[in-house]
Design a protein around this motif. Structure first.
Motif, PDB file in Angstrom:
ATOM      1  N   CYS A  12      45.908  44.765  27.878  1.00 13.48           N
ATOM      2  CA  CYS A  12      45.021  44.150  28.871  1.00 13.48           C
ATOM      3  C   CYS A  12      45.073  42.626  28.826  1.00 13.48           C
ATOM      4  CB  CYS A  12      43.579  44.608  28.646  1.00 13.48           C
ATOM      5  SG  CYS A  12      43.293  46.357  29.008  1.00 13.48           S
ATOM      6  N   LEU A  13      45.339  42.072  27.654  1.00 15.32           N
ATOM      7  CA  LEU A  13      45.258  40.617  27.479  1.00 15.32           C
ATOM      8  C   LEU A  13      46.623  39.948  27.358  1.00 15.32           C
ATOM      9  CD1 LEU A  13      42.289  40.434  24.934  1.00 15.32           C
ATOM     10  CD2 LEU A  13      42.215  40.447  27.425  1.00 15.32           C
ATOM     11  N   VAL A  14      47.682  40.680  27.625  1.00 14.86           N
ATOM     12  CA  VAL A  14      49.027  40.161  27.388  1.00 14.86           C
ATOM     13  C   VAL A  14      49.348  38.937  28.247  1.00 14.86           C
ATOM     14  CG1 VAL A  14      50.142  41.652  29.096  1.00 14.86           C
ATOM     15  CG2 VAL A  14      51.427  40.874  27.092  1.00 14.86           C
ATOM     16  N   LYS A  15      48.702  38.790  29.402  1.00 15.23           N
ATOM     17  CA  LYS A  15      49.007  37.675  30.302  1.00 15.23           C
ATOM     18  C   LYS A  15      48.224  36.407  29.984  1.00 15.23           C
ATOM     19  CE  LYS A  15      50.119  40.555  34.326  1.00 15.23           C
ATOM     20  NZ  LYS A  15      49.780  40.835  35.740  1.00 15.23           N
ATOM     21  N   ILE A  16      47.219  36.502  29.132  1.00 15.17           N
ATOM     22  CA  ILE A  16      46.329  35.370  28.882  1.00 15.17           C
ATOM     23  C   ILE A  16      46.806  34.600  27.651  1.00 15.17           C
ATOM     24  CG2 ILE A  16      43.965  34.689  28.340  1.00 15.17           C
ATOM     25  CD1 ILE A  16      43.018  37.129  29.871  1.00 15.17           C
ATOM     26  N   PRO A  17      47.233  33.335  27.811  1.00 16.43           N
ATOM     27  CA  PRO A  17      47.753  32.569  26.680  1.00 16.43           C
ATOM     28  C   PRO A  17      46.677  31.877  25.849  1.00 16.43           C
ATOM     29  CG  PRO A  17      47.999  31.306  28.679  1.00 16.43           C
ATOM     30  CD  PRO A  17      47.389  32.620  29.086  1.00 16.43           C
ATOM     31  N   LEU A  19      44.116  31.566  23.344  1.00 13.95           N
ATOM     32  CA  LEU A  19      43.723  32.391  22.199  1.00 13.95           C
ATOM     33  C   LEU A  19      42.207  32.487  22.051  1.00 13.95           C
ATOM     34  CD1 LEU A  19      46.353  31.275  19.529  1.00 13.95           C
ATOM     35  CD2 LEU A  19      46.396  33.263  21.040  1.00 13.95           C
ATOM     36  N   LEU A  20      41.500  31.402  22.344  1.00  6.04           N
ATOM     37  CA  LEU A  20      40.040  31.439  22.240  1.00  6.04           C
ATOM     38  C   LEU A  20      39.442  32.385  23.277  1.00  6.04           C
ATOM     39  CD1 LEU A  20      39.247  27.649  21.648  1.00  6.04           C
ATOM     40  CD2 LEU A  20      39.263  29.499  19.963  1.00  6.04           C
ATOM     41  N   TYR A  21      39.969  32.315  24.478  1.00  3.32           N
ATOM     42  CA  TYR A  21      39.473  33.208  25.526  1.00  3.32           C
ATOM     43  C   TYR A  21      39.893  34.649  25.245  1.00  3.32           C
ATOM     44  CZ  TYR A  21      37.719  34.236  30.209  1.00  3.32           C
ATOM     45  OH  TYR A  21      36.981  34.711  31.263  1.00  3.32           O
ATOM     46  N   GLN A  22      41.078  34.823  24.671  1.00  3.01           N
ATOM     47  CA  GLN A  22      41.518  36.154  24.261  1.00  3.01           C
ATOM     48  C   GLN A  22      40.546  36.765  23.259  1.00  3.01           C
ATOM     49  OE1 GLN A  22      45.365  36.913  22.667  1.00  3.01           O
ATOM     50  NE2 GLN A  22      46.458  36.292  24.513  1.00  3.01           N
ATOM     51  N   LYS A  23      40.127  35.975  22.296  1.00  3.95           N
ATOM     52  CA  LYS A  23      39.201  36.470  21.275  1.00  3.95           C
ATOM     53  C   LYS A  23      37.879  36.893  21.899  1.00  3.95           C
ATOM     54  CE  LYS A  23      37.130  35.167  16.847  1.00  3.95           C
ATOM     55  NZ  LYS A  23      37.001  34.092  15.818  1.00  3.95           N
ATOM     56  N   ARG A  24      37.419  36.098  22.849  1.00  9.43           N
ATOM     57  CA  ARG A  24      36.169  36.420  23.542  1.00  9.43           C
ATOM     58  C   ARG A  24      36.291  37.736  24.306  1.00  9.43           C
ATOM     59  NH1 ARG A  24      33.920  32.341  28.211  1.00  9.43           N
ATOM     60  NH2 ARG A  24      32.775  33.866  29.457  1.00  9.43           N
ATOM     61  N   HIS A  57      38.261  56.180  31.613  1.00 15.67           N
ATOM     62  CA  HIS A  57      37.126  55.475  32.205  1.00 15.67           C
ATOM     63  C   HIS A  57      37.422  53.968  32.325  1.00 15.67           C
ATOM     64  CE1 HIS A  57      32.881  54.708  33.162  1.00 15.67           C
ATOM     65  NE2 HIS A  57      32.993  53.647  32.378  1.00 15.67           N
ATOM     66  N   MET A  58      38.131  53.413  31.354  1.00 19.00           N
ATOM     67  CA  MET A  58      38.454  51.983  31.388  1.00 19.00           C
ATOM     68  C   MET A  58      39.442  51.658  32.503  1.00 19.00           C
ATOM     69  SD  MET A  58      36.712  50.385  29.044  1.00 19.00           S
ATOM     70  CE  MET A  58      37.608  48.853  28.851  1.00 19.00           C
ATOM     71  N   GLY A  59      40.290  52.615  32.839  1.00 22.82           N
ATOM     72  CA  GLY A  59      41.248  52.400  33.913  1.00 22.82           C
ATOM     73  C   GLY A  59      42.606  51.953  33.399  1.00 22.82           C
ATOM     74  N   SER A  60      43.482  51.661  34.327  1.00 25.31           N
ATOM     75  CA  SER A  60      44.844  51.256  33.992  1.00 25.31           C
ATOM     76  C   SER A  60      44.845  49.899  33.291  1.00 25.31           C
ATOM     77  CB  SER A  60      45.690  51.171  35.265  1.00 25.31           C
ATOM     78  OG  SER A  60      46.882  50.460  35.029  1.00 25.31           O
ATOM     79  N   PRO A  61      45.525  49.779  32.149  1.00 22.39           N
ATOM     80  CA  PRO A  61      45.580  48.470  31.480  1.00 22.39           C
ATOM     81  C   PRO A  61      46.299  47.415  32.317  1.00 22.39           C
ATOM     82  CG  PRO A  61      47.038  50.055  30.404  1.00 22.39           C
ATOM     83  CD  PRO A  61      46.205  50.821  31.375  1.00 22.39           C
ATOM     84  N   GLU A  62      47.255  47.836  33.146  1.00 20.06           N
ATOM     85  CA  GLU A  62      47.960  46.881  34.005  1.00 20.06           C
ATOM     86  C   GLU A  62      47.011  46.278  35.043  1.00 20.06           C
ATOM     87  OE1 GLU A  62      49.034  49.922  33.360  1.00 20.06           O
ATOM     88  OE2 GLU A  62      50.750  49.488  32.047  1.00 20.06           O
ATOM     89  N   GLU A  63      46.204  47.139  35.666  1.00 18.20           N
ATOM     90  CA  GLU A  63      45.250  46.654  36.660  1.00 18.20           C
ATOM     91  C   GLU A  63      44.170  45.798  36.004  1.00 18.20           C
ATOM     92  OE1 GLU A  63      43.324  45.741  40.057  1.00 18.20           O
ATOM     93  OE2 GLU A  63      45.305  46.659  39.837  1.00 18.20           O
ATOM     94  N   LEU A  64      43.691  46.249  34.861  1.00 20.31           N
ATOM     95  CA  LEU A  64      42.674  45.487  34.139  1.00 20.31           C
ATOM     96  C   LEU A  64      43.234  44.145  33.680  1.00 20.31           C
ATOM     97  CD1 LEU A  64      39.770  45.639  33.224  1.00 20.31           C
ATOM     98  CD2 LEU A  64      40.521  46.748  31.111  1.00 20.31           C
ATOM     99  N   SER A  65      44.515  44.133  33.310  1.00 24.87           N
ATOM    100  CA  SER A  65      45.164  42.890  32.896  1.00 24.87           C
ATOM    101  C   SER A  65      45.172  41.879  34.037  1.00 24.87           C
ATOM    102  CB  SER A  65      46.595  43.179  32.436  1.00 24.87           C
ATOM    103  OG  SER A  65      47.281  41.988  32.131  1.00 24.87           O
ATOM    104  N   ARG A  66      45.476  42.341  35.248  1.00 24.36           N
ATOM    105  CA  ARG A  66      45.474  41.435  36.405  1.00 24.36           C
ATOM    106  C   ARG A  66      44.067  40.904  36.685  1.00 24.36           C
ATOM    107  NH1 ARG A  66      49.519  45.090  38.262  1.00 24.36           N
ATOM    108  NH2 ARG A  66      47.945  46.469  39.169  1.00 24.36           N
TER     109      ARG A  66
END
Length: 236
Positions: A12-17, A19-24, A57-66
């Motif tokens: 889900c977080l692979v596109k976000i560089p 790191l602080l926001y990733q942790k959040r 329930h969480m849905g597709s990780p690709e869609e959630l990633s976008r």
């Protein structure tokens, strides 16, 4: 956190560089996913089925990633974020400048004192000191701004803005110091600048109009040469 949760969140977080926001976001997603899983287990479902239903329930990780990537980009463009990062960058660059300035002084690089390596009458050494005092803080500032504004719509413009703010801050600092030390009013910037870089006891012999013009051009060059990571991230 269970391995399957870690893998789902990683996708889900692979596109976000950031790191602080990733942790959040990791904390947010893991709490929600764990809560779903525990509720399903509490209903008597086997672990495997509870896992499958929680992921469904969480849905597709690709869609959630976008969706999360778009959310991060909105966060990066918010005025509060921009102001905080520009302020932090200027403070970081100012601290770096001060450390380099003090280190050079401790190493014996002065305008005329002995023992030490005098800059008086040595334009090459004076220019080298000025270049070092510009390159180290401003290259660090460029790197920091590059990382912090990867998701912004105008990342290079933000890099340039941050560097220009630091440049203006450096100019104002030396003018203010010169005004206090030499008694020359700020309303006479030309005379003040000449006294700061010349005379018997200049506080910054490299701080000449030429230095200001070159470093101003350097700010623009740094923003142009900022790593092209922005575009690659935004096209993902």
């Amino acid at each position: 956190m269970k391995p399957w949760m870690e893998e789902f969140i990683r996708q889900c977080l692979v596109k976000i560089p950031d790191l602080l926001y990733q942790k959040r976001l990791t904390t947010e997603l893991s709490d929600h996913l764990a809560s779903l899983y525990e509720d399903l287990e509490a209903e008597g479902l086997p672990a495997g089925q509870a896992q499958a239903l929680a992921l469904e329930h969480m849905g597709s990780p690709e869609e959630l990633s976008r969706q999360l990537y778009d959310r991060w980009r909105r966060h990066v463009r918010s005025p509060r974020y921009v102001l905080s990062q520009l302020t932090l960058t200027c403070c970081l660059m100012g601290l770096t400048f001060l450390l380099v300035y003090l280190t050079l002084g401790a190493a014996g690089l002065t305008h005329d004192a002995a023992p030490g390596l005098s800059m008086a009458g040595n334009p090459v050494l004076t220019g080298a000191v000025g270049a070092l005092l510009f390159l180290l803080p401003f290259s660090l500032g460029t790197f920091w701004l590059t990382r912090r504004f990867q998701g912004h719509t105008s990342p290079r413009r933000m890099v340039l803005l941050g560097l220009l703010l630091a440049w203006v801050g450096q100019l104002c600092l030396f003018l203010l110091m010169g005004a206090l030390l030499y008694g020359i009013p700020l309303q006479e910037p030309a005379a003040l600048l000449a006294r700061i870089s010349g005379g018997g006891d200049p506080i910054a012999p490299w701080f000449t109009p030429g230095y200001l013009l070159l470093t101003l051009a350097g700010c623009g060059l740094f923003s142009l040469l900022a790593p092209p990571l922005f575009e690659r991230r935004q096209k993902v």
